[in-house]
Design an enzyme around this catalytic site. Structure first.
Site, PDB file in Angstrom:
ATOM      1  N   GLY A  38       0.805  -1.226   0.000  1.00  0.00           N
ATOM      2  CA  GLY A  38       0.000   0.000   0.000  1.00  0.00           C
ATOM      3  C   GLY A  38       0.833   1.269   0.000  1.00  0.00           C
ATOM      4  O   GLY A  38       0.286   2.364  -0.157  1.00  0.00           O
ATOM      5  N   GLU A  39       2.166   1.172   0.185  1.00  0.00           N
ATOM      6  CA  GLU A  39       2.990   2.382   0.136  1.00  0.00           C
ATOM      7  C   GLU A  39       3.091   2.877  -1.315  1.00  0.00           C
ATOM      8  O   GLU A  39       2.840   2.131  -2.257  1.00  0.00           O
ATOM      9  CB  GLU A  39       4.381   2.115   0.726  1.00  0.00           C
ATOM     10  CG  GLU A  39       4.307   1.852   2.225  1.00  0.00           C
ATOM     11  CD  GLU A  39       5.676   1.752   2.875  1.00  0.00           C
ATOM     12  OE1 GLU A  39       6.696   1.911   2.182  1.00  0.00           O
ATOM     13  OE2 GLU A  39       5.726   1.507   4.090  1.00  0.00           O
ATOM     14  N   ARG A  95     -15.685  21.248   4.769  1.00  0.00           N
ATOM     15  CA  ARG A  95     -16.961  21.321   5.496  1.00  0.00           C
ATOM     16  C   ARG A  95     -16.810  21.160   7.004  1.00  0.00           C
ATOM     17  O   ARG A  95     -17.658  21.595   7.752  1.00  0.00           O
ATOM     18  CB  ARG A  95     -17.951  20.295   4.916  1.00  0.00           C
ATOM     19  CG  ARG A  95     -18.542  20.770   3.589  1.00  0.00           C
ATOM     20  CD  ARG A  95     -19.343  19.698   2.900  1.00  0.00           C
ATOM     21  NE  ARG A  95     -18.483  18.656   2.373  1.00  0.00           N
ATOM     22  CZ  ARG A  95     -18.918  17.552   1.763  1.00  0.00           C
ATOM     23  NH1 ARG A  95     -20.213  17.367   1.616  1.00  0.00           N
ATOM     24  NH2 ARG A  95     -18.084  16.659   1.299  1.00  0.00           N
ATOM     25  N   GLN A  96     -15.725  20.551   7.465  1.00  0.00           N
ATOM     26  CA  GLN A  96     -15.508  20.468   8.925  1.00  0.00           C
ATOM     27  C   GLN A  96     -14.765  21.738   9.316  1.00  0.00           C
ATOM     28  O   GLN A  96     -13.539  21.778   9.397  1.00  0.00           O
ATOM     29  CB  GLN A  96     -14.699  19.210   9.276  1.00  0.00           C
ATOM     30  CG  GLN A  96     -14.512  18.984  10.770  1.00  0.00           C
ATOM     31  CD  GLN A  96     -15.758  18.473  11.506  1.00  0.00           C
ATOM     32  OE1 GLN A  96     -16.642  17.911  10.884  1.00  0.00           O
ATOM     33  NE2 GLN A  96     -15.837  18.698  12.803  1.00  0.00           N
ATOM     34  N   HIS A 130     -18.388  28.358   4.419  1.00  0.00           N
ATOM     35  CA  HIS A 130     -19.621  28.607   5.166  1.00  0.00           C
ATOM     36  C   HIS A 130     -19.311  29.472   6.385  1.00  0.00           C
ATOM     37  O   HIS A 130     -19.718  30.621   6.465  1.00  0.00           O
ATOM     38  CB  HIS A 130     -20.260  27.266   5.544  1.00  0.00           C
ATOM     39  CG  HIS A 130     -21.556  27.425   6.282  1.00  0.00           C
ATOM     40  ND1 HIS A 130     -22.502  28.347   5.917  1.00  0.00           N
ATOM     41  CD2 HIS A 130     -22.056  26.779   7.373  1.00  0.00           C
ATOM     42  CE1 HIS A 130     -23.528  28.279   6.740  1.00  0.00           C
ATOM     43  NE2 HIS A 130     -23.288  27.347   7.635  1.00  0.00           N
ATOM     44  N   LYS A 192     -33.163  23.068   5.172  1.00  0.00           N
ATOM     45  CA  LYS A 192     -32.673  21.691   5.336  1.00  0.00           C
ATOM     46  C   LYS A 192     -32.219  21.464   6.776  1.00  0.00           C
ATOM     47  O   LYS A 192     -31.559  22.317   7.364  1.00  0.00           O
ATOM     48  CB  LYS A 192     -31.492  21.452   4.374  1.00  0.00           C
ATOM     49  CG  LYS A 192     -30.860  20.075   4.517  1.00  0.00           C
ATOM     50  CD  LYS A 192     -29.831  19.820   3.418  1.00  0.00           C
ATOM     51  CE  LYS A 192     -28.444  20.277   3.785  1.00  0.00           C
ATOM     52  NZ  LYS A 192     -27.449  20.026   2.761  1.00  0.00           N
ATOM     53  N   ASP A 219     -26.682  23.754  -6.165  1.00  0.00           N
ATOM     54  CA  ASP A 219     -25.945  23.598  -4.903  1.00  0.00           C
ATOM     55  C   ASP A 219     -24.459  23.524  -5.238  1.00  0.00           C
ATOM     56  O   ASP A 219     -24.078  23.345  -6.402  1.00  0.00           O
ATOM     57  CB  ASP A 219     -26.405  22.327  -4.182  1.00  0.00           C
ATOM     58  CG  ASP A 219     -26.122  22.367  -2.674  1.00  0.00           C
ATOM     59  OD1 ASP A 219     -25.559  23.363  -2.187  1.00  0.00           O
ATOM     60  OD2 ASP A 219     -26.481  21.390  -1.983  1.00  0.00           O
TER      61      ASP A 219
HETATM   62  C1  R5P Z   1     -23.749  21.381   2.442  1.00  0.00           C
HETATM   63  O1  R5P Z   1     -23.562  22.261   3.191  1.00  0.00           O
HETATM   64  C2  R5P Z   1     -23.458  21.446   0.987  1.00  0.00           C
HETATM   65  O2  R5P Z   1     -23.738  22.704   0.471  1.00  0.00           O
HETATM   66  C3  R5P Z   1     -24.241  20.381   0.250  1.00  0.00           C
HETATM   67  O3  R5P Z   1     -25.626  20.666   0.350  1.00  0.00           O
HETATM   68  C4  R5P Z   1     -23.972  19.041   0.844  1.00  0.00           C
HETATM   69  O4  R5P Z   1     -22.601  18.821   0.957  1.00  0.00           O
HETATM   70  C5  R5P Z   1     -24.599  17.946   0.017  1.00  0.00           C
HETATM   71  O5  R5P Z   1     -24.354  16.726   0.655  1.00  0.00           O
HETATM   72  P1  R5P Z   1     -25.199  15.434   0.326  1.00  0.00           P
HETATM   73  O6  R5P Z   1     -25.171  15.252  -1.144  1.00  0.00           O
HETATM   74  O7  R5P Z   1     -24.470  14.349   1.068  1.00  0.00           O
HETATM   75  O8  R5P Z   1     -26.576  15.641   0.878  1.00  0.00           O
END
Ligand code: R5P
Length: 307
Positions: A38-39, A95-96, A130, A192, A219
């Site tokens: 795996g290296e 996102r994190q 975000h 959402k 999106d």
């Molecule tokens: C979230 O904040 C993003 O803008 C997308 O809405 C999200 O990453 C979509 O994720 P999934 O397709 O897993 O619902």
């Protein structure tokens, strides 16, 4: 100025050739091999000494890609590359962006540190900003950000009549509002609630009667696809036509592309991640962003990223 050298990590060949053509660069080659344990074995086959190197690597499914990418950048430096820039059309781990629970890794910062240590500059397309105001909040190197909204607007203008633009959640409003303003269309943003990685609830709050308008969901990312799927189901349940789903970055985890096709949705993405749904070309805008970085580095007196 020497001619810049473009090297694509595996899977990035088309974007690498497009950028090299647009920016007048040469194409360099590297060899990658996975040992039985795996290296990774990596070898730069093109001489990078004194060259401005641009490594192209989109970072979907990033864990397997990041280590070879860091090896490539470090090797190029050891071998005397003058500059090592990164074009990552999709920038992972954005996102994190907060420690939501005690003890969590804020991986956006950690990946930003790794890439800032390895590269002189970075160009990407619509990073998921975000809670950060800009990439500069976490990246210590010059960054260029391509906005896909004008390109999405161009696609809708050319392909959809009488569109009603819909964002599946409040985070998407930045793209939805820009696209709707560009093409003079109406828009709505849904609400959402994320219950889990593959579990979201969407409410129709803000969605008026669509009449004869064509719903177009916009999106930034389709990952598990649950956000788009729930939005599609909701819109169809309200009696509207099956929406067109547009995302900047199509990650399509868990066969999300097949699930959206089963739901009857037409899916359109940019070529930030190669996929059959790619219909929006970001290469021209990426090339322009690289040039803009070159120009502003020149104006600020620092040495230029492509020199
Ligand atoms: C979230 O904040 C993003 O803008 C997308 O809405 C999200 O990453 C979509 O994720 P999934 O397709 O897993 O619902």
């Amino acid at each position: 100025m020497t001619t810049p050298l473009f090297v694509g990590m595996p899977g990035n060949e088309t974007m690498t050739v497009a950028l090299a053509r647009k920016l007048g660069g040469d194409i360099g080659q590297l060899e990658l091999h996975a040992f039985p344990d795996g290296e990774t074995y990596l070898r730069l086959l093109t001489d990078v000494a004194d060259r401005a190197l641009v490594i192209v690597c989109t970072l979907d499914r990033p864990n397997a890609k990041l280590l070879p990418l860091l090896f490539a950048a470090a090797t190029a430096r050891e071998l005397g590359a003058a500059k090592v820039g990164l074009v990552a059309p999709y920038l992972a781990y954005m996102r994190q962006d907060r420690r939501f629970k005690p003890g969590e890794a804020v991986t956006s910062r950690q990946v930003a540190q790794l890439l800032s240590n390895a590269f002189d500059w970075l160009v990407t397309v619509d990073p998921h900003l975000h809670r950060y105001g800009s990439l500069g909040d976490i990246y210590r190197i010059p960054t260029g950000v391509v906005r896909a909204a004008p390109l999405i607007s161009g696609w809708i203008r050319g392909n959809v009549g009488n569109a009603h633009i819909i964002g599946p959640d409040s985070e998407s409003e930045q793209w939805v509002a820009a696209v709707a303003a560009d093409i003079g269309a109406s828009y709505a943003v849904l609400e959402k609630t994320r219950l889990g990685d593959r579990d979201v609830e969407i409410s129709a709050h803000g969605l008026q009667n669509l009449g004869a308008r064509t719903p177009v969901l916009v999106d930034d990312i389709i990952s598990s696809g649950r956000t788009m799927l729930e939005a599609v189901r909701l819109i169809v349940a309200l009696g509207a036509a099956t929406p067109i789903c547009i995302a900047v970055h199509g990650l399509f985890a868990d066969h999300a592309d097949a699930l959206l096709a089963q739901a009857g949705a037409r899916v359109i993405t940019s070529n930030s991640i190669p996929h059959g749904s790619n219909a929006i070309d970001v290469s021209e805008s990426i090339a322009a962003s690289v040039l803009e970085l070159v120009r502003s580095a020149g104006e600020s007196g620092s040495s230029q990223p492509l020199e």
